[in-house]
Design an enzyme around this catalytic site. Structure first.
Site, mmCIF file in Angstrom:
data_model
loop_
_atom_site.group_PDB
_atom_site.id
_atom_site.type_symbol
_atom_site.label_atom_id
_atom_site.label_comp_id
_atom_site.label_asym_id
_atom_site.label_seq_id
_atom_site.Cartn_x
_atom_site.Cartn_y
_atom_site.Cartn_z
ATOM 1 N N ASP A 247 0.830 -1.204 0.000
ATOM 2 C CA ASP A 247 0.000 0.000 0.000
ATOM 3 C C ASP A 247 0.871 1.263 0.000
ATOM 4 O OD1 ASP A 247 -2.755 1.173 0.590
ATOM 5 O OD2 ASP A 247 -1.575 2.011 2.223
ATOM 6 N N GLU A 317 9.156 6.429 -14.311
ATOM 7 C CA GLU A 317 9.002 6.144 -12.885
ATOM 8 C C GLU A 317 8.442 4.735 -12.665
ATOM 9 O OE1 GLU A 317 10.077 8.011 -10.310
ATOM 10 O OE2 GLU A 317 10.941 9.247 -11.893
HETATM 11 C C1 GLC Z 1 -3.994 3.344 -0.252
HETATM 12 C C2 GLC Z 1 -5.275 2.539 -0.137
HETATM 13 C C3 GLC Z 1 -6.362 3.450 0.319
HETATM 14 C C4 GLC Z 1 -5.989 4.010 1.675
HETATM 15 C C5 GLC Z 1 -4.625 4.691 1.597
HETATM 16 C C6 GLC Z 1 -4.091 4.994 2.960
HETATM 17 O O1 GLC Z 1 -4.062 4.310 -1.233
HETATM 18 O O2 GLC Z 1 -5.551 1.928 -1.364
HETATM 19 O O3 GLC Z 1 -7.599 2.797 0.385
HETATM 20 O O4 GLC Z 1 -6.953 4.907 2.097
HETATM 21 O O5 GLC Z 1 -3.659 3.872 0.979
HETATM 22 O O6 GLC Z 1 -3.684 3.822 3.588
#
Ligand code: GLC
Length: 590
Positions: A247, A317
């Protein structure tokens, strides 16, 4: 990333070749690979020697919304397990499950308070192990979401860190003095609106949070943080997960000198100045961490995979994410996801770019996820949306890539945002209403059938309501209709598995100057058929004079394999090929 508002050993190889030669078992060995359950055997033809993820179709499950097994109105792990046969029959090889760790759920799980446990809302570790093993019985691998950039403010690490300036975990997060009384250290903004700094009176300093204030950023320059996070990854690898979707991974580092970010004209949905996140995104050190994470993944057998969520702004990138085949195997391609209009030249250019990336990395495409409005409306024109949904399916599943689907796209689920502010669940929808309604619209429960709550849950009230469209667009109804979006996905997914050119063929664009129609070949290197894919991205029929001789194609017509709508009887003549409005054609050429 959330771009829509404001991603061996010789012995194993020999074993894999042997399996390939003797029977239907797929791909290279991995802890999650098993002999297919006898009731659900599939015909599989795979390239030899490739890691499993090169031929896989990955399917994102938003766990709150897939299937509720205990009647609380929220999806859970046992619910997912109960739907594995559906996923298997659809033709899915791997599921990525959005976070299921214990969490105060400020950001619905992306605020983790324990990296090595399951939130009771979703079940237990026993349920998780059962899911992994039942998935394995169906040749489905489980990929977890990993949230390295930040924890919850309720994580014990942060509680310790904020307790005093001298706490051993103080440096696990980013603490800084303000510029002056009531003034944050600099102008950095949270992706979710307003200052990225939160004052903590207990120790009279600010902490940095790229997302919500309840999501303090970890300090990745601290070696103890790295060790703790890598150990958390190992915990799950040992339990048999096939990989991680990382993430917000481009946000791991911030400029240590705290330079102000450049301000742009205008304001965003939260009423803040527009800003370039120059000093908090894509700092070079990110790649050092990605290499370390890859080494952790490579400690385990079976080609464990890393997927990056990073909305890289261009091919240069994006290419960096692969490293020298020592970083991410599958960087999510946000450029292609976010074309946001049916524009053949734009898709042609972007697909070509990533196909020819200097790192020779595997392309990884998607159109929808839990942060993006669904593709049914985003690419639909309001009139031909179902037909366009089929076109998008072919665009996702036919090029040489590892495709990533989002639950429900295969039945044409649409974005259904809340009608009233008081119904909003996603905090950014509360903060940005009405301009930013949040992400509830793309997270509504899966539409299984026509029963109560569309078969998602027996609860009186589900965490998000079932959209009215569920009465028509659901798995049960669409399974019975050979022309449904679901039936189309099944055909395309099945063809991907059975046609050698779709497994191993190269990707070559043809008829390159056509402004309306995207056409490409999946070229078989051997003597077999190649596959011609023709996608009409316009609302009018188009006639094309294909000249494929230079591509080694000698026959004058294509043998239709999949067409929606059907072509006229002489439609597949290459020299005079007519494709209907938003038509999709997939045919064999020789
Ligand atoms: C990423 C996730 C999203 C979340 C963010 C913060 O972009 O996909 O859903 O809100 O990270 O963790």
């Amino acid at each position: 990333m959330i771009t829509m508002f404001p991603k061996r050993a010789c012995r194993i190889l020999v074993f894999a070749l042997l399996l390939h030669a003797i029977g239907p078992a797929p791909i290279l060995s991995s802890p999650q690979q098993a002999t297919p359950a006898t009731s659900v055997k599939r015909k599989l033809q795979r390239g030899t020697g490739d890691p499993w993820w090169k031929h896989a179709v990955i399917y994102e499950i938003y766990p709150r919304s897939f299937q509720d097994s205990n009647g609380d109105g929220i999806g859970d792990l046992n619910g997912i397990t109960s739907r594995l046969d559906y996923l298997h029959d659809l033709g899915i090889d791997s599921i990525w499950i959005s976070p299921i760790y214990p969490s105060p759920l400020v950001d619905f799980g992306y605020d983790v308070s324990d990296y090595t446990a399951i939130d009771p809302l979703y079940g237990t570790l026993v349920d998780f192990d059962k899911l992994v093993s039942e998935a394995k019985n169906r040749n489905i691998r489980v990929i977890m979401d990993f949230v390295p950039n930040h924890t919850s403010d309720q994580h014990p690490w942060f509680k310790e860190s904020r307790s005093s300036r001298t706490n051993p975990k103080r440096d696990w997060y980013i603490w800084r003095d303000g510029k002056g009384p009531g003034q944050p250290p600099n102008n950095w903004q949270s992706w979710f609106g307003h200052s990225a700094w939160k004052f903590d009176p207990a120790t009279n300093q600010y902490y940095y949070h790229h997302f919500y204030r309840e999501q303090p950023d970890l300090n990745w320059r601290n070696p103890e943080v790295r060790k703790a996070m890598y150990d958390a990854m190992r915990f799950w690898f040992k339990r048999g997960v096939a990989g991680f979707r990382l993430d917000a991974v481009s946000r791991l580092f911030e400029d240590p000198d705290l330079h102000d970010d450049p301000i742009l004209p205008g304001e965003n949905a939260y009423g803040d100045s527009n800003i370039v996140h120059k000093y908090t995104d894509n700092l070079p050190e990110v790649h050092e961490v990605l290499r370390e994470m890859r080494r952790v993944a490579d400690e385990f057998p079976g080609n464990r995979v890393l997927i990056s969520e990073a909305d890289e702004p261009n091919i240069t990138e994006l290419t960096k994410m692969y490293g020298k085949d020592d970083e991410i195997q599958l960087p999510m391609d946000f450029q292609i996801a976010d074309v946001n209009k049916l524009a053949a030249p734009e898709f042609r250019r972007l697909l070509d770019e990533v196909e020819n990336n200097a790192a020779k990395g595997q392309p990884h495409y998607f159109f929808s996820n839990h942060d993006q409005p669904r593709q049914w409306d985003r690419y639909g024109d309001g009139v031909h949306n179902d037909q366009i949904a089929k076109l998008m399916a072919a665009l996702l599943l036919m090029p040489r890539a590892t495709p990533l689907m989002y639950y429900g796209e295969e039945i044409g689920m649409r974005t259904t945002p809340p009608a009233r502010k008081e119904d909003v669940q996603d905090p950014i929808g509360k903060l940005g209403w009405p301009e930013e309604k949040g992400r509830d619209g793309e997270r509504t429960p899966m539409q299984w059938d026509k029963s109560k709550n569309s078969g998602f849950s027996s609860a009186e009230r589900t965490w998000l309501p079932l959209p009215p469209s569920a009465a028509e667009y659901n798995v049960e109804s669409e399974s019975r209709d050979p022309d449904s979006i679901l039936s189309f996905y099944k055909k395309v997914l099945a063809l991907r598995r059975t046609e050698p050119a779709l497994q191993n063929g190269s990707y070559v664009t043809v008829d390159r100057d056509n402004p309306f129609v995207l056409s490409f070949l999946r070229k078989n290197a051997g003597k077999g058929n190649s596959i011609l894919v023709v996608l009409n991205m316009s609302a009018a029929p188009q006639t094309i004079k294909f000249d494929l001789v230079s591509q080694g194609i000698k026959e004058s017509s294509a043998k239709p394999l999949i067409a929606a709508p059907q072509l006229s009887p002489d439609g597949a003549v290459l020299g005079h090929f007519t494709i209907p409005a938003f038509g999709v054609f997939v045919g064999a050429v020789h």
